[in-house]
Design an enzyme around this catalytic site. Sequence first.
Site, PDB file in Angstrom:
ATOM      1  N   CYS A  28      17.861  41.016  15.750  1.00 33.72           N
ATOM      2  CA  CYS A  28      17.292  42.243  16.280  1.00 33.72           C
ATOM      3  C   CYS A  28      16.391  41.904  17.462  1.00 33.72           C
ATOM      4  O   CYS A  28      15.953  40.767  17.612  1.00 33.72           O
ATOM      5  CB  CYS A  28      16.428  42.946  15.233  1.00 33.72           C
ATOM      6  SG  CYS A  28      17.363  43.567  13.825  1.00 33.72           S
ATOM      7  N   GLY A  55      20.959  42.778  19.401  1.00 35.48           N
ATOM      8  CA  GLY A  55      21.439  43.724  18.397  1.00 35.48           C
ATOM      9  C   GLY A  55      22.116  44.901  19.058  1.00 35.48           C
ATOM     10  O   GLY A  55      21.531  45.530  19.934  1.00 35.48           O
ATOM     11  N   ASN A 130      12.213  42.068  13.386  1.00 31.87           N
ATOM     12  CA  ASN A 130      13.212  41.045  13.714  1.00 31.87           C
ATOM     13  C   ASN A 130      13.037  39.898  12.721  1.00 31.87           C
ATOM     14  O   ASN A 130      11.940  39.333  12.627  1.00 31.87           O
ATOM     15  CB  ASN A 130      12.986  40.559  15.144  1.00 31.87           C
ATOM     16  CG  ASN A 130      13.850  39.373  15.528  1.00 31.87           C
ATOM     17  OD1 ASN A 130      13.516  38.632  16.434  1.00 31.87           O
ATOM     18  ND2 ASN A 130      14.969  39.192  14.862  1.00 31.87           N
ATOM     19  N   GLY A 131      14.093  39.583  11.994  1.00 28.64           N
ATOM     20  CA  GLY A 131      14.017  38.510  11.003  1.00 28.64           C
ATOM     21  C   GLY A 131      14.664  38.938   9.712  1.00 28.64           C
ATOM     22  O   GLY A 131      15.479  39.866   9.689  1.00 28.64           O
ATOM     23  N   TYR A 265      21.759  29.365  21.236  1.00 24.88           N
ATOM     24  CA  TYR A 265      22.649  30.498  21.426  1.00 24.88           C
ATOM     25  C   TYR A 265      21.952  31.847  21.507  1.00 24.88           C
ATOM     26  O   TYR A 265      22.347  32.700  22.298  1.00 24.88           O
ATOM     27  CB  TYR A 265      23.660  30.527  20.262  1.00 24.88           C
ATOM     28  CG  TYR A 265      24.512  31.768  20.224  1.00 24.88           C
ATOM     29  CD1 TYR A 265      25.583  31.924  21.094  1.00 24.88           C
ATOM     30  CD2 TYR A 265      24.233  32.797  19.325  1.00 24.88           C
ATOM     31  CE1 TYR A 265      26.361  33.073  21.071  1.00 24.88           C
ATOM     32  CE2 TYR A 265      25.002  33.951  19.299  1.00 24.88           C
ATOM     33  CZ  TYR A 265      26.053  34.082  20.172  1.00 24.88           C
ATOM     34  OH  TYR A 265      26.804  35.215  20.147  1.00 24.88           O
TER      35      TYR A 265
END
Length: 486
Positions: A28, A55, A130-131, A265
């Site tokens: 995210c 995302g 996020n996570g 990445y």
Amino acid sequence: MVHLERDLPVVGVDASLSDDLDSPREECGVFGIYAPGEDVATLTYFALYALQHRGQESAGIAVSDGRRLVVHKDMGLVNQVFTETSLAALQGNLAVGHCRYSTTGSSSWGNAQPQYRETPAGGGLALGHNGNLVNTSELARRLDVPPDNDSQLMAALLACDVDVSLEEAITRVAPTLVGAYSVVVMDEQRLHAFRDPNGVRPLQIGRLPAGGWVVASETAALDIVGAVYVRDVEPGEVVTIDDHGLRCRRFAPPTPTFCLFEWVYLARPDHRQDGRSVLYARREMGRQLARESPVDADIVIPVPEAGRDAAAGYAAEAGLPFADGLVKNRYVGRTFIQPTQTLRQLGIKLKLSPVREVVEGRRLVVVDDSIVRGNTSRQLVAMLREAGAAEVHLRITSPPIKNPCYYGIDMASRAELIGADLEEDAIRDFVGADTLHYLTLDGLIATTPQQRDGLCRACFDGAYPIPVPGEHEQLAQIRFDFADTP
Ligand code: SF4
């Protein structure tokens, strides 16, 4: 008070046609802004644009004018969810934004973020995460709700703990959360940002020229709104921004283990982390790979996009020409067409096309970021041979992925990971390359500004820095299953 809008129909997204056919999928992107007098909704929209790679399933923005908190979210890309009209309706002094790829909870409107919760005092909060938390079952038991979605649980825990202030609630709730979380959360008056003690996912603070503050997953989002990077939100820290400026508190001692795969990445090449750009690190990965595994070849080509900078580094170090031997179709990523069996069989051809003039008759070094299941690499090698490549030497800028990620990256289960059980030679035979080499873990770590102990490397070496309930049992079960296989 909240007003939830919904302009667009829910759109199904099929993973088989998603942006990266065999790459780990991002988690995210989050953004927060406190800037009275600025068009905070439009700035958040542009920031989410810059974070779109993190995302693509849903997007949302929450805005407050100091009295009323409004959320607009929906399924789809940022530019599908928002229009000029919907942005114009989001007036306020502060905002949080979110773009989502689901790692916990289904891809649905209800799970799209920001997550809104009313508080017992009659106010509201909106949260972007996020996570991934690894103790959702335990947290859900505390609330007596199903453990469907970690971000929903987090918002619910904060909402029911707000008896003094949201800032106080964060300092009480955050120590009970286990896992990776970089969070932006707002009430009607204040913006807060907090990060897990390990700081697994990035979260950075920037300053706007007119004095406002922003918080974002990556520096690209700071750049696009004209903010200057100030510093990271520290692991284990909560930052609060309001009319009195920015203040910070610590809720846990820092034990940093930043995600190594962000370097390989996940992050954009223009993201800067701990003083180093991701682009520079990826070039170094390519250089290091060339030193570790040189090969007699004619040309170096990247698998676009993540392999591009590393391929340039490999070519420079090896003294070989660099060329675009594969062209990416940028518009395949998200489709509204339900994929048929015929489309599925096209596989990687939907996404990448070889440039015959570049590859025909040549010995190729092909640089990619990772191999997850191996099927895409196998199709890629076959496609390059069909286009006339004389030899295909695959070079990967990360070590073999042997373990799943529990901290917010969708990598497939351990049983699906080709690196979990096959050695390099067996993987080379499976994908059909002439040679295959992965960057060593030491070689990869050396390209980052962080030390080995300051990085999460679990998908490569299995050393999970945050204990994952059930991980050992899962591993033992899988080993037992393999031992049982004739
Ligand atoms: S397991 Fe891998 S992808 Fe997940 S946080 Fe650790 S290094 Fe990153």
